[in-house]
Every structure is written in structure tokens, then in C-alpha cells.
Design a protein around this motif. Structure first.
Motif, PDB file in Angstrom:
ATOM      1  N   LEU A   1      16.879  55.249  79.953  1.00 26.23           N
ATOM      2  CA  LEU A   1      16.666  54.840  81.338  1.00 26.23           C
ATOM      3  C   LEU A   1      15.749  53.628  81.335  1.00 26.23           C
ATOM      4  CD1 LEU A   1      16.156  58.378  82.912  1.00 26.23           C
ATOM      5  CD2 LEU A   1      18.256  57.020  82.785  1.00 26.23           C
ATOM      6  N   ASN A   2      16.346  52.471  81.445  1.00 28.01           N
ATOM      7  CA  ASN A   2      15.636  51.198  81.337  1.00 28.01           C
ATOM      8  C   ASN A   2      14.985  50.849  82.678  1.00 28.01           C
ATOM      9  OD1 ASN A   2      14.768  48.882  80.100  1.00 28.01           O
ATOM     10  ND2 ASN A   2      16.771  47.893  80.050  1.00 28.01           N
ATOM     11  N   LEU A   3      13.694  50.563  82.638  1.00 30.45           N
ATOM     12  CA  LEU A   3      12.914  50.320  83.842  1.00 30.45           C
ATOM     13  C   LEU A   3      11.852  49.274  83.546  1.00 30.45           C
ATOM     14  CD1 LEU A   3      12.574  51.609  86.735  1.00 30.45           C
ATOM     15  CD2 LEU A   3      10.817  53.045  85.731  1.00 30.45           C
TER      16      LEU A   3
ATOM     17  N   ALA B   1       4.215  51.091  73.293  1.00 34.58           N
ATOM     18  CA  ALA B   1       4.838  51.909  72.242  1.00 34.58           C
ATOM     19  C   ALA B   1       6.363  51.796  72.245  1.00 34.58           C
ATOM     20  CB  ALA B   1       4.432  53.373  72.405  1.00 34.58           C
ATOM     21  N   LEU B   2       6.953  51.404  73.365  1.00 32.71           N
ATOM     22  CA  LEU B   2       8.405  51.414  73.516  1.00 32.71           C
ATOM     23  C   LEU B   2       9.107  50.478  72.541  1.00 32.71           C
ATOM     24  CD1 LEU B   2      10.932  52.364  75.069  1.00 32.71           C
ATOM     25  CD2 LEU B   2      10.510  50.469  76.674  1.00 32.71           C
ATOM     26  N   GLU B   3      10.053  51.056  71.810  1.00 32.35           N
ATOM     27  CA  GLU B   3      10.996  50.318  70.968  1.00 32.35           C
ATOM     28  C   GLU B   3      12.372  50.612  71.557  1.00 32.35           C
ATOM     29  OE1 GLU B   3      10.301  51.881  67.033  1.00 32.35           O
ATOM     30  OE2 GLU B   3       8.275  51.050  66.955  1.00 32.35           O
ATOM     31  N   PRO B   4      12.852  49.756  72.460  1.00 29.95           N
ATOM     32  CA  PRO B   4      14.112  50.052  73.153  1.00 29.95           C
ATOM     33  C   PRO B   4      15.266  50.257  72.166  1.00 29.95           C
ATOM     34  CG  PRO B   4      13.000  48.185  74.179  1.00 29.95           C
ATOM     35  CD  PRO B   4      12.270  48.480  72.899  1.00 29.95           C
ATOM     36  N   PRO B   5      16.079  51.294  72.395  1.00 29.48           N
ATOM     37  CA  PRO B   5      17.178  51.612  71.476  1.00 29.48           C
ATOM     38  C   PRO B   5      18.448  50.819  71.776  1.00 29.48           C
ATOM     39  CG  PRO B   5      17.082  53.255  73.172  1.00 29.48           C
ATOM     40  CD  PRO B   5      15.942  52.303  73.442  1.00 29.48           C
ATOM     41  N   LEU B   6      18.315  49.541  71.991  1.00 28.60           N
ATOM     42  CA  LEU B   6      19.426  48.735  72.471  1.00 28.60           C
ATOM     43  C   LEU B   6      20.568  48.602  71.473  1.00 28.60           C
ATOM     44  CD1 LEU B   6      17.351  45.963  74.286  1.00 28.60           C
ATOM     45  CD2 LEU B   6      18.291  48.092  75.223  1.00 28.60           C
ATOM     46  N   GLN B   7      20.290  48.717  70.187  1.00 26.57           N
ATOM     47  CA  GLN B   7      21.338  48.564  69.170  1.00 26.57           C
ATOM     48  C   GLN B   7      21.564  49.844  68.374  1.00 26.57           C
ATOM     49  OE1 GLN B   7      23.101  45.708  69.153  1.00 26.57           O
ATOM     50  NE2 GLN B   7      21.786  45.021  70.815  1.00 26.57           N
ATOM     51  N   GLU B   8      21.092  50.974  68.871  1.00 25.45           N
ATOM     52  CA  GLU B   8      21.226  52.238  68.139  1.00 25.45           C
ATOM     53  C   GLU B   8      22.539  52.929  68.493  1.00 25.45           C
ATOM     54  OE1 GLU B   8      17.692  54.704  68.411  1.00 25.45           O
ATOM     55  OE2 GLU B   8      16.420  52.923  68.302  1.00 25.45           O
TER      56      GLU B   8
ATOM     57  N   LEU C   1      23.456  55.212  75.288  1.00 22.06           N
ATOM     58  CA  LEU C   1      23.899  54.604  76.534  1.00 22.06           C
ATOM     59  C   LEU C   1      22.656  54.058  77.228  1.00 22.06           C
ATOM     60  CD1 LEU C   1      26.163  54.168  78.694  1.00 22.06           C
ATOM     61  CD2 LEU C   1      25.456  56.387  79.645  1.00 22.06           C
ATOM     62  N   VAL C   2      22.666  52.773  77.558  1.00 23.11           N
ATOM     63  CA  VAL C   2      21.551  52.138  78.260  1.00 23.11           C
ATOM     64  C   VAL C   2      21.948  51.998  79.728  1.00 23.11           C
ATOM     65  CG1 VAL C   2      20.086  50.087  78.422  1.00 23.11           C
ATOM     66  CG2 VAL C   2      20.881  50.879  76.182  1.00 23.11           C
ATOM     67  N   VAL C   3      21.103  52.519  80.621  1.00 20.20           N
ATOM     68  CA  VAL C   3      21.389  52.427  82.053  1.00 20.20           C
ATOM     69  C   VAL C   3      20.171  51.896  82.802  1.00 20.20           C
ATOM     70  CG1 VAL C   3      23.130  54.251  82.047  1.00 20.20           C
ATOM     71  CG2 VAL C   3      20.764  54.828  82.484  1.00 20.20           C
ATOM     72  N   ASP C   4      20.446  51.274  83.923  1.00 16.47           N
ATOM     73  CA  ASP C   4      19.412  50.760  84.812  1.00 16.47           C
ATOM     74  C   ASP C   4      18.819  51.944  85.571  1.00 16.47           C
ATOM     75  OD1 ASP C   4      17.952  49.683  86.923  1.00 16.47           O
ATOM     76  OD2 ASP C   4      19.505  48.248  87.506  1.00 16.47           O
TER      77      ASP C   4
ATOM     78  N   ILE D   1      23.772  57.207  87.952  1.00 18.98           N
ATOM     79  CA  ILE D   1      23.336  57.328  86.556  1.00 18.98           C
ATOM     80  C   ILE D   1      23.881  58.607  85.933  1.00 18.98           C
ATOM     81  CG2 ILE D   1      21.359  57.590  85.009  1.00 18.98           C
ATOM     82  CD1 ILE D   1      19.728  55.936  87.045  1.00 18.98           C
ATOM     83  N   SER D   2      23.740  59.719  86.648  1.00 17.95           N
ATOM     84  CA  SER D   2      24.175  60.990  86.073  1.00 17.95           C
ATOM     85  C   SER D   2      25.688  61.015  85.882  1.00 17.95           C
ATOM     86  CB  SER D   2      23.703  62.177  86.912  1.00 17.95           C
ATOM     87  OG  SER D   2      24.252  62.151  88.202  1.00 17.95           O
ATOM     88  N   GLN D   3      26.426  60.388  86.771  1.00 20.03           N
ATOM     89  CA  GLN D   3      27.882  60.323  86.604  1.00 20.03           C
ATOM     90  C   GLN D   3      28.251  59.478  85.394  1.00 20.03           C
ATOM     91  OE1 GLN D   3      30.278  61.985  88.732  1.00 20.03           O
ATOM     92  NE2 GLN D   3      31.353  61.625  86.814  1.00 20.03           N
ATOM     93  N   GLN D   4      27.615  58.301  85.256  1.00 22.30           N
ATOM     94  CA  GLN D   4      27.884  57.439  84.087  1.00 22.30           C
ATOM     95  C   GLN D   4      27.587  58.190  82.789  1.00 22.30           C
ATOM     96  OE1 GLN D   4      25.415  53.952  84.504  1.00 22.30           O
ATOM     97  NE2 GLN D   4      26.770  52.974  85.975  1.00 22.30           N
ATOM     98  N   ALA D   5      26.418  58.808  82.739  1.00 24.68           N
ATOM     99  CA  ALA D   5      25.993  59.503  81.513  1.00 24.68           C
ATOM    100  C   ALA D   5      26.871  60.710  81.224  1.00 24.68           C
ATOM    101  CB  ALA D   5      24.529  59.913  81.631  1.00 24.68           C
ATOM    102  N   SER D   6      27.199  61.483  82.251  1.00 24.89           N
ATOM    103  CA  SER D   6      28.048  62.661  82.065  1.00 24.89           C
ATOM    104  C   SER D   6      29.436  62.270  81.590  1.00 24.89           C
ATOM    105  CB  SER D   6      28.140  63.468  83.356  1.00 24.89           C
ATOM    106  OG  SER D   6      26.881  63.966  83.717  1.00 24.89           O
TER     107      SER D   6
END
Length: 177
Positions: A107-109, A137-144, A148-151, A159-164
Motif C-alpha cells: 500500500l504505497n502512500l 526504514a522503508l525499502e519499497p518492494p517495487l521489483q520483488e 502487487l503495488v497499489v495506491d 484496492i481490495s477488489q484489485q488485490a483479491s
């Protein structure tokens, strides 16, 4: 064929909406929510309540416990949805070692949005003063893999529909193979 994702971690900095989104994903996907904050030892909660950021050492046993909770759920045939900040790649790797194939919804913020949300969050032990330490501390998992990266400013339903959909599609791909 897509990869099999047996469990999901909803991750991000304080205030990104992990609990609300995790609950919504669990409901939509037939999963079971594991609220990571409920597993913090009293010493961790006391530190955060006092505005002191947790160290890697503070998080080590907590992450081990969360990994075990997810592994136990998967072994019981349950689809766990864990809420956990998982800020650093080594934290995510520790969780992955407990549950191979683990998926993440990041959850990118922005820092500004997180600060406003945390300041306005009632009854939580983490003060807004710790938002900066979360971003440090954040190391964003953008290439892992399996991430799934969401706004995080999108509505919970979106968000929950996209992720589900993302998770169920990968889960279904294996079930039908």
C-alpha cells in the motif's frame, strides 16, 4: 502459468490502511485475517507508544511468530491475509522463508498522507512522530516477485477488489492446473 500464492501480506508504512484493506481482502477472497499488531510483545508496544522506533532486533521474534502463524494457517488449508509493515526486504524475506510463494500487497502512500492519517487515527499505540522512522526504514518492494503495488489513497473497495482479483487469479491458476 502464474505462480502459486498460498498467503498474502498487506504491507506498508503506518497509516497506509493495512488493517482495513487486509480485512476487506480476506472477506472478498475467502481468506482469514491475521492482524500483525496483535502479536507485538508488550515491550514493542511500550516502545512505540513512547515514540521510540523498533529496531531489527525488536522485530525479529515478532516476524518469526507471524511467519509461523501464516505457515500454520496454510498447512490447515486456510488462506491467511497478514497485516504487517514488512518495511525492509529482509523482513519480507524472513516471512517468505516461513511461507514459500508468499505474496505481498504494498500500500504505497506519501509521507504527508501517512502523517495525516496517523495523527487522526483514534486509539492506536503508534504516534504520528514515528511516521518519519517508518519511511526511513522503508525499502519499497517495487521489483520483488509476487508483489502487487497499489495506491493507498484509492477507496478500500477498489484496492481490495484489485488485490483479491490478483490473488484469486493466481490461486485459481494453480487449482485448475
Amino acid at each position: 502459468m502464474n505462480a502459486y500464492i498460498p498467503a498474502l501480506v498487506v504491507m506498508g508504512v503506518a497509516g497506509c490502511g493495512k488493517s482495513c484493506i487486509g480485512e476487506a481482502i480476506a472477506q472478498r477472497s475467502g481468506g482469514v485475517l491475521i492482524e500483525g499488531d496483535q502479536f507485538h510483545p508488550a515491550a514493542n508496544i511500550a516502545k512505540m507508544s513512547a515514540g521510540i522506533p523498533l529496531t531489527d532486533e525488536d522485530r525479529a521474534d515478532w516476524l518469526t511468530r507471524l511467519g509461523q502463524e501464516m505457515a500454520d494457517a496454510v498447512n490447515a488449508g486456510i488462506k491467511p491475509v497478514l497485516t504487517c509493515s514488512a518495511l525492509k526486504q529482509k523482513y519480507r524475506d524472513k516471512l517468505r522463508s516461513a511461507v514459500p510463494g508468499l505474496g505481498f500487497v504494498f500500500l504505497n502512500l506519501t509521507r504527508e498522507d501517512a502523517a495525516v492519517r496517523v495523527a487522526n487515527r483514534p486509539g492506536h499505540f503508534m504516534p504520528a512522530s514515528l511516521v518519519d522512522s517508518q519511511f526511513a526504514a522503508l525499502e519499497p518492494p517495487l521489483q520483488e516477485d509476487a508483489t502487487l503495488v497499489v495506491d493507498a489513497t484509492l477507496p478500500i473497495e477498489v484496492i481490495s477488489q484489485q488485490a483479491s482479483d490478483w490473488w484469486n487469479d493466481t490461486f485459481a491458476a494453480v487449482k485448475s492446473a
